[in-house]
Design a protein around this motif. Structure first.
Motif, PDB file in Angstrom:
ATOM      1  N   UNK A  76       0.900  -1.254   0.073  1.00  0.00           N
ATOM      2  CA  UNK A  76      -0.024   0.051  -0.193  1.00  0.00           C
ATOM      3  C   UNK A  76       0.865   1.304   0.053  1.00  0.00           C
ATOM      4  N   UNK A  77       1.822   1.315   0.690  1.00  0.00           N
ATOM      5  CA  UNK A  77       3.047   2.425   0.682  1.00  0.00           C
ATOM      6  C   UNK A  77       3.496   2.726  -0.685  1.00  0.00           C
ATOM      7  N   UNK A  78       3.866   1.633  -1.255  1.00  0.00           N
ATOM      8  CA  UNK A  78       4.209   1.709  -2.689  1.00  0.00           C
ATOM      9  C   UNK A  78       3.346   2.138  -3.590  1.00  0.00           C
ATOM     10  N   UNK A  79       1.914   1.920  -3.652  1.00  0.00           N
ATOM     11  CA  UNK A  79       0.894   2.108  -4.031  1.00  0.00           C
ATOM     12  C   UNK A  79       0.676   3.957  -4.021  1.00  0.00           C
ATOM     13  N   UNK A 112      -1.786  15.373  -3.102  1.00  0.00           N
ATOM     14  CA  UNK A 112      -0.457  14.585  -3.197  1.00  0.00           C
ATOM     15  C   UNK A 112       0.500  14.486  -2.189  1.00  0.00           C
ATOM     16  N   UNK A 113       0.589  15.456  -1.446  1.00  0.00           N
ATOM     17  CA  UNK A 113       1.517  15.728  -0.293  1.00  0.00           C
ATOM     18  C   UNK A 113       1.106  14.826   0.760  1.00  0.00           C
ATOM     19  N   UNK A 114      -0.441  14.792   0.817  1.00  0.00           N
ATOM     20  CA  UNK A 114      -1.013  13.946   2.075  1.00  0.00           C
ATOM     21  C   UNK A 114      -0.792  12.475   1.605  1.00  0.00           C
ATOM     22  N   UNK A 115      -0.764  12.105   0.187  1.00  0.00           N
ATOM     23  CA  UNK A 115      -0.418  10.645  -0.158  1.00  0.00           C
ATOM     24  C   UNK A 115       0.839  10.337   0.041  1.00  0.00           C
ATOM     25  N   UNK A 116       1.775  11.224  -0.294  1.00  0.00           N
ATOM     26  CA  UNK A 116       3.465  10.993  -0.078  1.00  0.00           C
ATOM     27  C   UNK A 116       3.592  10.792   1.335  1.00  0.00           C
ATOM     28  N   UNK A 171       4.525   6.956   6.189  1.00  0.00           N
ATOM     29  CA  UNK A 171       4.016   6.412   7.482  1.00  0.00           C
ATOM     30  C   UNK A 171       3.845   4.776   7.357  1.00  0.00           C
ATOM     31  N   UNK A 172       3.211   4.438   6.240  1.00  0.00           N
ATOM     32  CA  UNK A 172       2.812   2.844   5.962  1.00  0.00           C
ATOM     33  C   UNK A 172       4.231   2.272   5.777  1.00  0.00           C
ATOM     34  N   UNK A 173       5.365   2.712   5.099  1.00  0.00           N
ATOM     35  CA  UNK A 173       6.301   1.961   4.887  1.00  0.00           C
ATOM     36  C   UNK A 173       7.021   1.934   6.178  1.00  0.00           C
ATOM     37  N   UNK A 174       7.016   2.832   7.079  1.00  0.00           N
ATOM     38  CA  UNK A 174       7.655   2.606   8.428  1.00  0.00           C
ATOM     39  C   UNK A 174       6.868   1.658   9.396  1.00  0.00           C
ATOM     40  N   UNK A 175       5.573   1.651   9.166  1.00  0.00           N
ATOM     41  CA  UNK A 175       4.716   0.723  10.169  1.00  0.00           C
ATOM     42  C   UNK A 175       5.173  -0.654   9.645  1.00  0.00           C
ATOM     43  N   UNK A 176       5.279  -0.991   8.241  1.00  0.00           N
ATOM     44  CA  UNK A 176       5.758  -2.282   7.926  1.00  0.00           C
ATOM     45  C   UNK A 176       7.036  -2.752   8.267  1.00  0.00           C
TER      46      UNK A 176
END
Length: 375
Positions: free
Chosen positions: A94-97, A149-153, A158-163
């Motif tokens: 999801x973070x990559x998406x 887009x900034x929000x998405x980034x 955050x999701x990458x860190x959580x993973x």
């Protein structure tokens, strides 16, 4: 993709429920922490969590299918850790998406507005915030897109860190957890390198030859989608090192086949079969292997006139489809997909194959599902 193994539908549904429940637990455990940072951020988090749901769960299913087949008959294998990893890989995906949607300026994912698209449309879960008001001016539109887009980034970060945190805290022997973290870092690095190459090709920074495009395709998707789940399953099930290496080899070939099939689906199938805008790759001028092959044919001048143009239309897309078929690009990529699948299966039939038969059967079921994804 509708299935990834040869078990009964009931067994597959049980695994899906286990994966979804694990994702919910991991997300819920972080919701209170997020809420402490105010209602605006909490609403963004809630919207992101909703976008996290609804995927095919390909990577988690790969982890669990491979793990269950490798750990069959043992009692010591840490299945709870496998489920945590499976959920973490879906969060990583999801973070990559999220990052990919920002880079590609996409507003749709899985046939629905993605996180950025929801923010642009003001579709927040509550009513305390919405998209910046539109007054019809270009400046307001640009500010709205920048905010979304900034929000998405930021959510992607955050999701990458959580993973990573989930995997770093696994209850595994130290050597196994370290090995999994090393595999994760290698996969993320390769995926980022692939994305960098993709952007460079799209923006004309790199010469778009077929070899480079295929390398980009392999790096961007194959590593974390197939190789990483299969190798992690081998590590946590304590399979022999040779089995891990061979499963990684299988994963690389199947991952490339999968992504090339996605390119075919995006180019030749209706939107409801792949969840993206119709002709989105053509409209964006995306440098896929199909386009790289067409560059080497007499059809290229005609394709180039239509690809990624400002006045692109559905008629333009249909004409590109015909040109790609007539010049042999479609047939070439379809053949390449079959070659990659065949090579993956050859690994499993070699005399030195260390992959158990149960895992080979699981992969054969996966290949059947891959082979059924037709453009």
């Amino acid at each position: 993709m509708t299935r990834t193994d040869t078990r009964s539908p009931a067994a597959r549904d049980t695994t899906t429920r286990e994966i979804c429940a694990q994702i919910d637990r991991l997300v819920d455990a972080r919701s209170a922490r997020v809420a402490a940072h105010g209602p605006h951020f909490a609403e963004l988090w809630e919207l992101a969590v909703r976008r996290l749901q609804g995927g095919k769960l390909l990577r988690p299913r790969l982890v669990m299918g491979a793990f269950d087949s490798l750990a069959s008959g043992t009692t010591a294998a840490p299945r709870a850790a496998a489920l945590e990893i499976a959920a973490a890989l879906e969060i990583l995906h999801f973070s990559f998406l999220l990052h990919d949607d920002v880079i590609d300026e996409d507003l749709v994912r899985r046939g629905e507005p993605n996180l950025v698209g929801c923010l642009v449309a003001g579709k927040m879960p509550g009513n305390t915030i919405a998209a910046p008001p539109a007054d019809g001016s270009g400046d307001t539109t640009n500010r709205t897109l920048h905010w979304a887009r900034s929000s998405g980034l930021l959510v992607g970060d955050l999701m990458l860190t959580i993973a990573h945190q989930i995997i770093a805290r696994l209850h595994l022997p130290e050597h196994a957890r370290t090995r999994v973290l090393d595999l994760l870092e290698a996969a993320v690095t390769e995926t980022v390198a692939g994305e960098y190459c993709d952007v460079g090709l799209a923006d004309g920074a790199f010469v778009p030859d077929l070899s480079l495009v295929l390398d980009m395709t392999r790096m961007k998707t194959a590593s974390y989608t197939f190789e990483l789940p299969l190798r992690i399953a081998a590590v946590i099930s304590e399979a022999p090192p040779a089995a891990e290496i061979q499963l990684g080899e299988v994963g690389r070939h199947l991952g490339l086949a999968f992504q090339l099939q996605d390119d075919l689906l995006s180019a030749f199938s209706p939107s409801d079969s792949h969840g993206k805008d119709q002709f989105s790759d053509f409209r964006e001028g995306k440098e896929t292997a199909l386009i790289a092959y067409a560059r080497m044919t007499n059809a290229w001048p005609s394709v180039e006139q239509l690809l990624g143009t400002e006045g692109f239309s559905d008629d333009s897309g249909r004409r590109i489809q015909r040109l790609l078929t007539e010049c042999g690009a479609r047939e070439f990529i379809e053949t390449l997909v079959q070659d990659q699948i065949r090579t993956a299966l050859q690994v499993l039939t070699r005399d030195d194959c260390a992959v158990p038969q149960a895992t080979s059967r699981f992969i054969l079921g996966l290949v059947d599902s891959l082979d059924g994804r037709r453009a």
